[in-house]
Design a protein around this motif. Structure first.
Motif, PDB file in Angstrom:
ATOM      1  N   UNK A   1       5.900  13.549   5.829  1.00 48.78           N
ATOM      2  CA  UNK A   1       6.096  12.138   5.527  1.00 48.78           C
ATOM      3  C   UNK A   1       5.287  11.728   4.303  1.00 48.78           C
ATOM      4  N   UNK A   2       5.838  10.805   3.537  1.00 52.67           N
ATOM      5  CA  UNK A   2       5.102  10.204   2.429  1.00 52.67           C
ATOM      6  C   UNK A   2       4.058   9.268   3.041  1.00 52.67           C
ATOM      7  N   UNK A   3       2.788   9.624   2.902  1.00 54.47           N
ATOM      8  CA  UNK A   3       1.713   8.873   3.557  1.00 54.47           C
ATOM      9  C   UNK A   3       1.352   7.578   2.848  1.00 54.47           C
ATOM     10  N   UNK A   4       2.019   7.274   1.725  1.00 51.32           N
ATOM     11  CA  UNK A   4       1.679   6.055   0.981  1.00 51.32           C
ATOM     12  C   UNK A   4       2.153   4.789   1.703  1.00 51.32           C
ATOM     13  N   UNK A   5       3.077   4.942   2.661  1.00 50.88           N
ATOM     14  CA  UNK A   5       3.629   3.774   3.345  1.00 50.88           C
ATOM     15  C   UNK A   5       3.282   3.806   4.832  1.00 50.88           C
ATOM     16  N   UNK A   6       2.878   2.653   5.365  1.00 52.91           N
ATOM     17  CA  UNK A   6       2.701   2.487   6.802  1.00 52.91           C
ATOM     18  C   UNK A   6       3.410   1.211   7.219  1.00 52.91           C
TER      19      UNK A   6
ATOM     20  N   UNK B   1       9.891   7.190  -3.896  1.00 58.27           N
ATOM     21  CA  UNK B   1       8.690   7.162  -4.731  1.00 58.27           C
ATOM     22  C   UNK B   1       9.088   6.872  -6.179  1.00 58.27           C
ATOM     23  N   UNK B   2       8.367   5.943  -6.803  1.00 56.27           N
ATOM     24  CA  UNK B   2       8.634   5.583  -8.185  1.00 56.27           C
ATOM     25  C   UNK B   2       7.988   6.602  -9.115  1.00 56.27           C
ATOM     26  N   UNK B   3       8.796   7.250  -9.927  1.00 55.15           N
ATOM     27  CA  UNK B   3       8.283   8.264 -10.840  1.00 55.15           C
ATOM     28  C   UNK B   3       7.475   7.619 -11.956  1.00 55.15           C
ATOM     29  N   UNK B   4       6.456   8.325 -12.429  1.00 55.10           N
ATOM     30  CA  UNK B   4       5.606   7.802 -13.505  1.00 55.10           C
ATOM     31  C   UNK B   4       6.387   7.587 -14.790  1.00 55.10           C
TER      32      UNK B   4
END
Length: 253
Positions: free
Chosen positions: A193-198, A241-244
């Motif tokens: 899981x992408x841990x940036x979101x809760x 996820x937004x790419x740089x």
């Protein structure tokens, strides 16, 4: 269950606000599994064809076909609401009998007990249990959207040619999710899981029934996919996820 296990073909009108769409639906359930073709009958031509393993979206105006893998277990997990008697957030009432597309159907009213969800008015065919009409109701009890059959047949069988696309041409561009590519497994391996979101506070009665990383055809990178349900209503959330290197950040919440 009836929508998945019956043979039927007909015309469905879908209304949302001032928008109206008319679709032709052909659905089969036989020794080959569940198959379906959904075609627009007004406006820009488009079509969706699906079987037990894949979903094909054909858009002639863009000249491309989008292919996604289909998880039939997800469909199997869908059951009629309140099968276990959970009516904590809705009041359920039987109405009268209506006639839709030549078939008698039982009216079922499902009204919320709070301000967090919509109400529903359903009309279910008496012999088969097939949903012939549904209305989503706002806080004033007025329809916000509606689906209704204007024509319906329930044949013993559906010819295979009726389930094949009529719009695809050889020079269309094909977009496929990685799970559908040759050599890839039908069920892709689990991803972290992408841990940036809760998830913070949820509306009362809603629980998270799915929370996973998933590969979809419209993006190269996996997205986080979540479903919240209260036994009737469901909310789907896709987070990418937004790419740089993205040209700009989108506006919004």
């Amino acid at each position: 269950i009836a929508e998945q296990t019956l043979n039927y073909e007909g015309t469905v009108v879908y209304q949302h606000g001032r928008s109206t769409e008319t679709m032709q639906i052909v659905h089969s359930f036989d020794q080959f599994g569940e198959r379906e073709r959904l075609s627009s009958m007004a406006g820009a031509p488009r079509e969706m064809v699906r079987d037990d393993k894949h979903v094909f979206f054909i858009l002639p105006a863009n000249r491309f076909v989008l292919v996604e893998s289909r998880n039939i277990q997800e469909d199997a997990d869908i059951s009629f609401p309140f099968a276990a008697g959970d009516t904590a957030f809705y009041e359920i009432n039987l109405g009268g009998v209506e006639r839709i597309a030549g078939y008698s159907c039982q009216v079922l009213g499902i009204m919320p007990k709070d301000q967090y969800r919509y109400g529903y008015r359903l009309c279910i065919e008496e012999q088969t249990g097939l949903l012939l009409k549904s209305q989503t109701l706002d806080g004033d009890g007025l329809p916000r959207e509606q689906m209704i059959y204007t024509h319906l047949n329930l044949p013993e069988s559906i010819p295979t040619e009726s389930l094949q696309t009529t719009l695809h041409e050889q020079n269309f561009t094909l977009f496929q999710s990685k799970a559908t590519l040759k050599g890839s497994p039908e069920v892709p391996p689990p991803m972290d899981l992408d841990s940036a979101w809760t998830l913070g506070k949820k509306p009362p009665g809603f629980t998270v029934t799915r929370n996973e990383m998933r590969q979809i055809a419209s993006t190269e990178q996996p997205v986080r996919y979540m479903i919240l349900e209260d036994g009737l209503a469901s909310i789907s959330v896709f987070i990418e996820r937004l790419e740089a290197t993205a040209p700009s950040r989108p506006n919004g919440v």
